[in-house]
Design a protein around this motif. Structure first.
Motif, short mmCIF file in Angstrom:
data_model
loop_
_atom_site.label_atom_id
_atom_site.label_comp_id
_atom_site.label_asym_id
_atom_site.label_seq_id
_atom_site.Cartn_x
_atom_site.Cartn_y
_atom_site.Cartn_z
N GLU A 1 19.62 -1.94 -17.97
CA GLU A 1 21.07 -2.21 -17.70
C GLU A 1 22.00 -0.96 -18.11
O GLU A 1 22.73 -0.79 -17.69
N ALA A 2 21.39 -0.36 -19.24
CA ALA A 2 22.11 0.83 -19.77
C ALA A 2 22.45 2.02 -18.97
O ALA A 2 23.33 2.78 -19.09
N THR A 3 21.34 2.24 -18.00
CA THR A 3 21.41 3.40 -17.39
C THR A 3 21.24 3.34 -15.68
O THR A 3 21.54 4.28 -14.95
N ASN A 4 20.94 2.27 -15.11
CA ASN A 4 20.67 2.01 -13.65
C ASN A 4 21.07 0.59 -13.23
O ASN A 4 20.88 0.38 -12.13
N ALA A 5 21.95 0.15 -13.64
CA ALA A 5 22.71 -1.32 -13.45
C ALA A 5 23.25 -0.85 -12.11
O ALA A 5 24.35 0.12 -11.60
N PRO A 6 23.05 -1.84 -11.15
CA PRO A 6 23.90 -1.79 -9.69
C PRO A 6 25.35 -1.75 -9.79
O PRO A 6 25.94 -2.31 -10.87
N GLY A 7 26.11 -1.28 -9.05
CA GLY A 7 27.35 -1.18 -8.91
C GLY A 7 28.19 -2.72 -8.89
O GLY A 7 27.71 -3.44 -8.54
N PRO B 1 1.04 -1.29 0.00
CA PRO B 1 0.30 0.28 -0.13
C PRO B 1 1.01 1.39 -0.09
O PRO B 1 2.14 1.08 0.23
N SER B 2 0.31 2.31 -0.69
CA SER B 2 1.10 3.53 -0.65
C SER B 2 1.69 4.03 0.59
O SER B 2 2.76 4.64 0.58
N ASN B 3 0.91 3.76 1.91
CA ASN B 3 1.47 4.37 3.12
C ASN B 3 2.48 3.36 3.81
O ASN B 3 2.77 3.87 4.95
N ASP B 4 2.84 2.37 3.20
CA ASP B 4 3.82 1.53 3.81
C ASP B 4 5.32 2.03 3.90
O ASP B 4 5.70 2.71 3.29
N PRO B 5 5.94 2.30 5.24
CA PRO B 5 6.93 3.01 5.47
C PRO B 5 8.22 2.57 4.78
O PRO B 5 9.03 3.15 4.54
N ALA B 6 8.10 1.17 4.39
CA ALA B 6 9.32 0.71 3.50
C ALA B 6 9.15 1.03 2.12
O ALA B 6 10.08 1.00 1.64
N LEU B 7 7.98 1.31 1.49
CA LEU B 7 8.11 1.68 0.08
C LEU B 7 8.75 3.05 -0.07
O LEU B 7 8.31 3.99 0.43
N GLN B 8 9.85 3.04 -0.98
CA GLN B 8 10.39 4.33 -1.32
C GLN B 8 10.05 4.51 -2.61
O GLN B 8 11.02 5.62 -3.24
N GLY B 9 9.24 4.00 -3.27
CA GLY B 9 8.87 4.53 -4.73
C GLY B 9 8.73 3.60 -5.97
O GLY B 9 8.93 2.48 -5.46
N TYR B 10 8.59 4.09 -6.85
CA TYR B 10 8.58 3.24 -8.30
C TYR B 10 9.51 3.47 -9.22
O TYR B 10 9.40 3.20 -10.69
N HIS B 11 10.66 4.17 -8.90
CA HIS B 11 11.61 4.22 -9.70
C HIS B 11 12.78 3.38 -9.98
O HIS B 11 13.28 2.95 -8.94
N ALA B 12 13.45 2.98 -11.22
CA ALA B 12 14.30 1.85 -11.01
C ALA B 12 15.50 2.49 -10.66
O ALA B 12 16.61 1.76 -10.38
N VAL C 1 16.98 -12.66 -24.36
CA VAL C 1 18.11 -12.01 -23.97
C VAL C 1 17.73 -11.29 -22.59
O VAL C 1 16.63 -10.52 -22.41
N ARG C 2 18.57 -11.67 -21.63
CA ARG C 2 18.18 -10.94 -20.23
C ARG C 2 19.55 -11.05 -19.25
O ARG C 2 19.81 -12.23 -18.90
N GLY C 3 20.31 -10.10 -19.30
CA GLY C 3 21.54 -10.04 -18.64
C GLY C 3 21.62 -9.50 -17.43
O GLY C 3 22.89 -9.13 -17.03
N PHE C 4 20.87 -9.61 -16.63
CA PHE C 4 20.75 -8.82 -15.53
C PHE C 4 21.80 -9.61 -14.40
O PHE C 4 21.83 -10.87 -14.28
N ARG C 5 22.62 -8.82 -13.66
CA ARG C 5 23.50 -9.48 -12.67
C ARG C 5 22.77 -10.50 -11.69
O ARG C 5 21.75 -10.19 -11.23
N THR C 6 23.25 -11.64 -11.65
CA THR C 6 22.74 -12.55 -10.62
C THR C 6 24.06 -13.34 -9.97
O THR C 6 24.76 -13.97 -10.48
N ASP C 7 23.82 -13.10 -8.41
CA ASP C 7 24.86 -13.78 -7.82
C ASP C 7 24.20 -15.06 -7.10
O ASP C 7 24.87 -15.74 -6.80
N LEU C 8 22.96 -15.21 -7.00
CA LEU C 8 22.34 -16.01 -6.26
C LEU C 8 20.76 -16.05 -7.05
O LEU C 8 19.96 -14.98 -6.94
N ALA C 9 20.48 -17.26 -7.57
CA ALA C 9 19.19 -17.45 -8.10
C ALA C 9 18.43 -18.54 -7.18
O ALA C 9 18.79 -19.63 -7.37
#
Length: 564
Positions: A292-298, A261-272, A317-325
């Motif tokens: 991947e081109a703009t918001n990939a984690p460090g 829900p919108s008022n959950d204190p853990a929710l920090q938004g909807y942006h990548a 094609v899906r190349g997102f970094r994965t350390d544990l699946a």
């Protein structure tokens, strides 16, 4: 009427649909439907799904899609041979991308030219024959088969539905030639097998959960990314509990079904771009957690993917970094981590900071939204005003229409967005399917003007009137395909197209009178240009829906934005 007659393949099929728990068959009939229509007429209505006439195939599939989202129950669609199946493909793309279980069936031109029940009788039955009709959807469905014999009808439906509803869920397809539908089921084959159950939930590997628990205990800035939850809202409750206990920030980028829900204190938004400084990212059943081109984690960030298919095998094609699946039902994985992980000493401080950040974000969004009550009005203002009329049970289907950051969503599964596959024209018929399943609750469809035209609005308004489905349709009208314009401007910011008065291939002017289209099916319809008039118009709309049980359309003049 005597129902002791010999059973046809079509009646066997209907028996399978009924015993599989399918309540509705959304049908767009053709000249090869006579065995199905005769079977519906002969069969006890209580022993067959309710067959609804839907005057366009994409609407039929989207209605099954929307019906599942608000109930968790799979439905069936039936269309006419190759041409009907071709029209339905876009909807099947959407269902596959959103892991929506449904049974899609199409008739198939008779194979025989003479001598068999159901043999060819019209010229089109020659022209509509294909070498491989199933190829139209084979790449999209979990299971496909062509019925060969009349006694297979019930068996094939039950197998298809058990596969559709097993994780990862998705659409399935049956091709139905006219001959086996028309022929009599041999008496010796009329056995009574029970419906095969869906496969049990995928439970997480205990060792993987312990590993993730240790990572969570030592993380200084953990983040969870999610795009959708279960239809019952169990993930929302489990995720909120885990996030509060450990001080975890939750983001819902590119959301399909809102989780918190919108008022959950853990929710920090909807942006990548939110988790850019995270040291641990847990991705929950999200096919596109970031770009991947703009918001990939460090490179130091640990990334864990969880879901029934954490690698999303359907995507080439899906190349997102994965350390544990971790292959698992998302709810079961979150509950398991909650049991295994000890809350760190910093959890309370992190939770307090997240709550403050969430409040500031919501307050800023409210200020921005209320500044958009102009002429033309802003999409932020539209989103805010729409959420203001949504009670505890209202739901909204959005297609380039509503912005969750400016809404007050009172729980999970209040906002449904079109899937990333981008098959436009989905929101309005999906809302019709939801309204069918929840007849006394407010259902809203909000979309751009281009998406409204893609929805085959003449067909959708006719469905709303014929089936008495009083949805509220809202058009965010900026007289263009703004998503296309934005992609051009972002790709070529200094280019000739961006500098021109009108970006080529984006204008929809002159627009038709959308209100007149709706009024042709006896809808109440209004055109609103000044944002200050919107709250009152929405209240009028809700009143008409509640008291007159009549559909309403609001055509809103919306400002062009470079952000959404």
């Amino acid at each position: 009427m005597d129902h002791s007659h010999e059973q046809t393949g079509a009646e066997s099929l209907l028996e399978g649909l009924s015993q599989s728990g399918i309540q509705y068959m959304f049908a767009n009939a053709g000249t090869d439907f006579p065995p199905i229509i005769e079977a519906l007429a002969r069969r006890d209505p209580s022993a067959a799904p309710v067959a609804l006439t839907i005057p366009h195939e994409t609407a039929a599939v989207a209605m099954a899609h929307g019906a599942y989202l608000v109930t968790g129950r799979a439905q069936a669609v039936m269309v006419h041979v190759n041409v009907g199946l071709a029209n339905s493909v876009m909807g099947v793309i959407n269902a596959a991308s959103d892991n929506i279980p449904m049974l899609v069936m199409s008739g198939r031109t008779p194979i025989s030219e003479r001598g068999r029940k159901g043999a060819r009788m019209t010229p089109i039955q020659y022209g509509q024959e294909m070498f491989d009709q199933t190829s139209l959807v084979r790449d999209l469905v979990k299971y496909s088969y062509e019925m060969r014999y009349p006694e297979q009808g019930k068996q094939l439906v039950m197998r298809a539905m058990s596969l559709a509803t097993s994780e990862p869920q998705g659409p399935v397809y049956l091709s139905l030639p006219k001959e086996p539908l028309s022929e009599i089921v041999p008496e010796i084959t009329q056995t009574h097998h029970p419906m095969p159950p869906s496969a049990t939930k995928i439970l997480p590997d205990p060792e993987a959960i312990i590993k993730l628990a240790r990572l969570l205990e030592t993380a200084s800035n953990p983040v969870i990314i999610c795009q959708r939850g279960d239809t019952e809202g169990r993930l929302s409750r489990a995720l909120s509990t885990l996030a509060a206990k450990h001080g975890i920030a939750v983001f819902e980028p590119f959301l399909l079904r809102n989780v918190l829900p919108s008022n959950d204190p853990a929710l920090q938004g909807y942006h990548a771009s939110g988790p850019s400084d995270a040291d641990l990212i847990i991705v929950l059943d999200s096919d596109t957690p970031w770009i991947e081109a703009t918001n990939a984690p460090g490179p130091e960030t640990i990334v864990v993917h969880i879901g029934p298919d954490p690698h999303f095998a359907r995507m080439p094609v899906r190349g997102f970094r994965t350390d544990l699946a971790i292959s698992s039902d998302s709810v079961e994985a979150i509950l398991a981590v909650d049991r295994a992980a000890r809350a760190p000493s910093a959890a309370g401080q992190r939770s307090k900071a997240l709550a403050q950040s969430a409040t500031q974000r919501r307050d800023a969004a409210q200020v921005k939204a209320k500044a958009g009550d102009t002429n033309p009005m802003s999409a932020e203002w539209i989103s805010h005003c729409v959420s203001e009329i949504m009670d505890e049970e209202a739901v909204a289907f959005s297609e380039l229409g509503l912005l969750p950051a400016y809404m007050t969503l009172k729980g999970p599964n209040r906002l449904f967005n079109n899937v990333h596959a981008g098959g436009l024209g989905w929101a309005m018929p999906a809302a019709l399917g939801a309204q069918l399943m929840r007849p006394d609750r407010l259902t809203i469809a909000c979309m751009g003007d281009g998406s409204y035209m893609f929805a085959n609005p003449v067909a959708c308004h006719q469905i709303a009137e014929a089936l008495r489905l009083p949805i509220l349709t809202i058009i965010k009208n900026n007289a263009m395909w703004n998503a296309v314009r934005r992609s051009v401007v972002n790709g070529y910011p200094d280019g000739s197209a961006a500098m021109s008065n009108t970006v080529p291939l984006t204008s929809l002017e002159p627009l038709p009178d959308f209100a007149a289209i709706a009024r042709a099916s006896r809808a109440h319809a209004e055109r609103i240009e000044d944002g200050r008039e919107l709250p009152a118009a929405l209240q009028r709309a809700v009143g008409i829906i509640r008291t007159e049980k009549r559909q309403v359309l609001l055509d809103l003049r919306c400002a062009v934005s470079d952000m959404h």
